[in-house]
Design an enzyme around this catalytic site. Structure first.
Site, PDB file in Angstrom:
ATOM      1  CB  THR A 151       1.028 -21.235  38.170  1.00  0.00           C
ATOM      2  OG1 THR A 151       0.469 -21.985  37.086  1.00  0.00           O
ATOM      3  CG2 THR A 151      -0.052 -20.535  38.952  1.00  0.00           C
ATOM      4  CG  ASP A 152       6.882 -24.131  37.247  1.00  0.00           C
ATOM      5  OD1 ASP A 152       6.597 -24.609  36.130  1.00  0.00           O
ATOM      6  OD2 ASP A 152       7.989 -24.318  37.801  1.00  0.00           O
ATOM      7  CD1 TRP A 153       3.253 -27.208  32.140  1.00  0.00           C
ATOM      8  CD2 TRP A 153       3.767 -25.113  32.667  1.00  0.00           C
ATOM      9  NE1 TRP A 153       3.108 -26.422  31.006  1.00  0.00           N
ATOM     10  CE2 TRP A 153       3.415 -25.139  31.303  1.00  0.00           C
ATOM     11  CE3 TRP A 153       4.100 -23.869  33.218  1.00  0.00           C
ATOM     12  CZ2 TRP A 153       3.413 -24.012  30.480  1.00  0.00           C
ATOM     13  CZ3 TRP A 153       4.103 -22.735  32.390  1.00  0.00           C
ATOM     14  CH2 TRP A 153       3.767 -22.825  31.060  1.00  0.00           C
ATOM     15  CG  PHE A 154       0.312 -29.415  37.005  1.00  0.00           C
ATOM     16  CD1 PHE A 154      -1.021 -29.573  36.675  1.00  0.00           C
ATOM     17  CD2 PHE A 154       1.283 -29.913  36.144  1.00  0.00           C
ATOM     18  CE1 PHE A 154      -1.388 -30.218  35.487  1.00  0.00           C
ATOM     19  CE2 PHE A 154       0.925 -30.554  34.961  1.00  0.00           C
ATOM     20  CZ  PHE A 154      -0.411 -30.714  34.629  1.00  0.00           C
ATOM     21  N   GLY A 155       1.457 -25.317  39.477  1.00  0.00           N
ATOM     22  CA  GLY A 155       1.831 -24.590  40.688  1.00  0.00           C
ATOM     23  C   GLY A 155       0.630 -24.386  41.605  1.00  0.00           C
TER      24      GLY A 155
END
Ligand code: BGC
Length: 785
Positions: free
Chosen positions: A278-282
């Protein structure tokens, strides 16, 4: 000491996870036992440990911890957790994409860890030179490897749907072919060092406003032809080790939890076997929800869709996953498949190979790489009276604009590299032997210093790296001083600067359009210098598109330098002086008016102050596909760029006029001017439009000549397959190259078509049958031709 604490903590985890130490000794080891054996030996806690990242180094969630974290590479964005019992090491991920982003200094350590700031994405892409990008990638890859990093979180190749996207500078183009080919070259270059890349942000991440949860409503055709096509090219051609999913939702589902995106398209249709993170905290709806330690993203949906790794990982996500693993509410096979992909990735890393990184990459050599690359991405927009190259070094240059004295190397946010130095325009021109007016210099330098310090303080107090960027005002210019300078100096140089970055989109007024202070500067400088018969050169030190139509006639020359990396001032000086002939061309449209872009009506979505929904009503008509087809004249069109020399196009040849499965197109380009130069050649196709409407031109291939001396020619050839010619036909869920007459158009730009030739296809060719995906979750009319 810290190491011991870690070991004790690990043994505790083992005990808590129900494993005794004697078992631990017998546990299958990664690299020795088979992956299935390693996975079978994992407890639920260990599985969660590997599938959910260990958090951002130095942070508890989003709260910075005191002191320097005990990590291998300070300033890295994260990585996977290690499990000592099973011989699984931690590996390290760092940003990306204009170079490696790590902390340059460490406590109690006299060494420095600077990385090279290379030109931003728009600049690299504007070179249209895949060989050059591969060289840039190689240089970056060496820094990644020598600083002990396993994966660079790059390249970023989202489409420039709208000029205001705050991260367009990281991205390449409004055209998916350009984006895909440039990204492929970048990935090949970096991965040639046996380190990984993470192609991001997959997909339809075309704005920063409410980026964590905005729902992008996109038709399947626009998804496949525009927003996925670049990824498809990069993934199939260069096989990136990892892919980073986007934050946003697509047609109602988070990209990181989308079966259509990850299972159907990425894995099944494209055959991708690498790691997806994921993107960061996606998957969290907003940054504020991350600080709520009881809230998790929907890890079950994310994992079951095939998003293997949640980055950077939270305790709540781990707890949610452990619970799902224990109560059987998650598909165990999907979990094991994700674990396998993570372990397969780890096995490839320099960490596992125990590579002895030096912490001493060849920064000197890379400074040359970036200096050269930046010159190839510069686009000469206007050069009336051949003001450039400017070779007269006897008089003085009157240099205006704050940014001339504090040249912008790159954008802000995670794409901001910590370079050791950055060469300003003034330093570059001075180094090249030009004399700069000292009165202006001594007025600008302290002004810019003071204003910049104020702005940096404001940013620090408003989110630091993720703060909104505000331009510092132009230094007011006294009329008498201007008149004096116009008499005393040979030429005026004005720099217009822009910066932007993660988390915020740009603004229409005083950003896309020039601010009143900038308009005044251009007006007064031009009037004063033209009154003396002297020329005015504008340098654009920008990361994305600005308005040019209202002021371009007031000046003689415009050089679009982009944000050109740490050697920016030297790179401009090379082009300014004629050491390098500019050969960049635009990879996006510069419109006359912001509202000329069809997406302007739907950007950044609704409600405007906090957009929850954004409707891609323009469908496939993004950038030149719209401007050309609907006859809207831009200020500078896609593919446009001038040179210090001229080129002639001749001998367009098609290998066949009745296409069956492949077409070879060749064309001869000759340098007809007086100096050596390179030319970007663009192959557009106009296709029959019975099964679906089509844009009047679509780029299908491009190439760049070598340096051609005056009189010298080169023949470039391009191969086109049925898939290249096909459009996505929704009713058939297929890419179809339909029957009828096609026109190949060889362009020096998307509007400057030099040669044309027709060919036909006798019967519809189904180039690829795919699955039905991306059903709209709300009614939407898309633009048709
Ligand atoms: C950005 C990514 C970046 C990640 C790690 C996110 O906020 O969107 O592009 O790679 O942070 O720094």
């Amino acid at each position: 000491m810290k190491q011991n604490i870690k070991k004790v903590a690990l043994s505790l985890v083992c005990v808590l996870g129900g494993i005794s130490l004697s078992n631990a000794q017998k546990a299958p080891q990664l690299g020795k036992a088979s992956l299935d054996e390693v996975i079978a030996a994992m407890t639920a806690e260990e599985k969660a440990e590997l599938l959910i990242g260990p958090g951002m180094p130095g942070y508890a969630g989003l709260v910075p911890l005191e002191g320097e974290p005990d990590v291998r590479v300070l300033g890295a964005a994260g990585g996977n957790a290690g499990i000592e019992r099973l011989g699984i090491p931690e590996t390290v991920f760092a940003d990306g994409p204009a170079g490696l982003r790590i902390q340059p200094k460490r406590e109690n350590d006299p060494n420095t860890y600077y990385a090279t700031a290379f030109p931003v994405g728009t600049s690299l892409a504007s070179s249209w030179n895949t060989q050059l990008i591969e060289e840039v990638g190689k240089a970056m890859g060496e820094e990644v490897k020598e600083y002990g990093v396993d994966v660079l979180l790059a390249p970023a190749l989202n489409i420039h749907r709208n000029p205001l996207n705050g991260r367009n500078f990281e991205y390449y183009s409004e055209d998916p072919l350009v984006a895909g080919k440039i990204a492929s070259a970048y990935v090949r270059g970096i991965q040639s060092h046996d380190v990984g890349t993470s192609v991001k942000h997959f997909a339809a991440n075309n704005q920063e406003s409410n980026r964590l949860s905005v729902n992008a409503h996109v038709s399947e055709r626009a998804m496949r032809e525009i927003y996925l096509r670049g990824f498809e090219i990069a993934i199939k051609e260069a096989n990136p080790w990892t892919i980073m999913t986007a934050y946003n939702k697509i047609d109602g589902t988070y990209a990181s939890a989308s079966d259509d995106l990850l299972k159907t398209v990425l894995r099944e249709e494209w055959g991708y076997e690498g790691l997806v993170m994921t993107d960061w905290f996606g998957g969290y709806p907003g940054f504020e929800t991350i600080t709520d330690t009881t809230r998790s993203s929907d890890v079950v949906a994310q994992l079951e869709a095939g998003n293997d790794l949640m980055m950077p990982g939270t305790v709540a996500q781990k707890n949610a996953l452990i619970k799902a693993l224990k109560d059987g509410s998650i598909d165990e096979a999907a979990v094991n498949a994700s674990l396998k992909r993570i372990l397969n990735y780890i096995l490839k890393t320099p960490t596992v190979a125990k590579y002895k990184y030096s912490d001493k990459p060849d920064l000197k050599a890379h400074a040359e790489v970036t200096r050269n690359a930046a010159t190839e991405g510069m686009v000469l927009l206007k050069n009336e009276g051949d003001v450039l190259p400017y070779t007269n070094k006897s008089g003085t240059l009157a240099v205006f604009g704050d940014t001339s004295y504090d040249f912008i190397a790159g954008g802000t946010g995670s794409g901001d590299v910590n370079e050791a130095y950055s060469v300003s325009l003034i330093e570059g021109l001075t180094g090249a032997g030009y004399q700069i007016d000292t009165d202006l210099q001594s007025a600008y330098v302290p002004f810019v210093k003071e204003m910049t310090a104020k702005e940096m303080k404001r940013r620090e107090e408003n989110g630091g790296l993720l703060a909104d960027v505000q331009r510092i005002p132009e230094m007011p210019l006294d009329k008498d001083l201007l008149a004096k300078k116009a008499k005393a100096s040979e030429v005026a140089v004005i720099t217009i600067g822009r910066n932007a970055g993660e988390q915020h989109d740009r603004k229409v007024s005083n950003d896309f359009y020039l601010g009143q202070d900038e308009v005044k500067m251009i007006n007064t400088v031009s009037e004063a210098f033209h009154a003396e018969g002297k020329k005015v050169i504008v340098i654009l030190n920008i990361g994305g598109v600005i308005e040019t139509a209202s002021w371009k006639d007031k000046v003689d020359t415009i050089l679009l330098a982009w944000q050109a990396g740490q050697e920016g001032g030297n790179s401009v000086a090379d082009v300014f002086s004629g050491v390098k002939n500019p050969s960049g061309k635009l990879t996006m449209t510069f419109p006359v008016d912001y509202n000329n872009h069809p997406s302007a009506a739907n950007f950044p979505g609704f409600p405007a102050h906090d957009p929850k929904e954004v409707f891609y009503e323009e469908g496939i008509y993004v950038g030149y596909r719209y401007f050309n087809t609907f006859g809207v004249k831009p200020s500078y069109e896609f593919g446009f760029g001038q040179s210090y020399t001229t080129f002639e196009y001749a001998d367009l040849k098609l290998s066949t006029t009745s296409f069956t499965d492949e077409l070879e197109v060749s064309v001869k380009v000759t340098n007809t001017g007086a100096v050596a130069g390179k030319e970007v050649v663009q192959v557009y196709v106009a296709a029959p439009a019975q099964l679906a409407d089509k844009p009047s031109e679509e780029l299908k291939a491009f190439g760049k000549t070598e340096v051609l001396k005056p009189g010298q020619s080169e023949t470039l050839s391009f191969k086109l397959t049925a898939k290249d010619l096909a459009s996505f036909i929704d009713a058939q869920s297929a890419w179809v190259a339909e029957k009828g007459t096609y026109t190949v158009k060889i362009g020096a730009s998307s509007l400057d078509i030099q040669l044309k030739e027709d060919f036909t296809i006798a019967e519809d060719i189904t180039a690829e049958k795919v699955n039905n995906a991306f059903d709209l979750d709300a009614e939407m009319e898309t633009l048709k031709n």
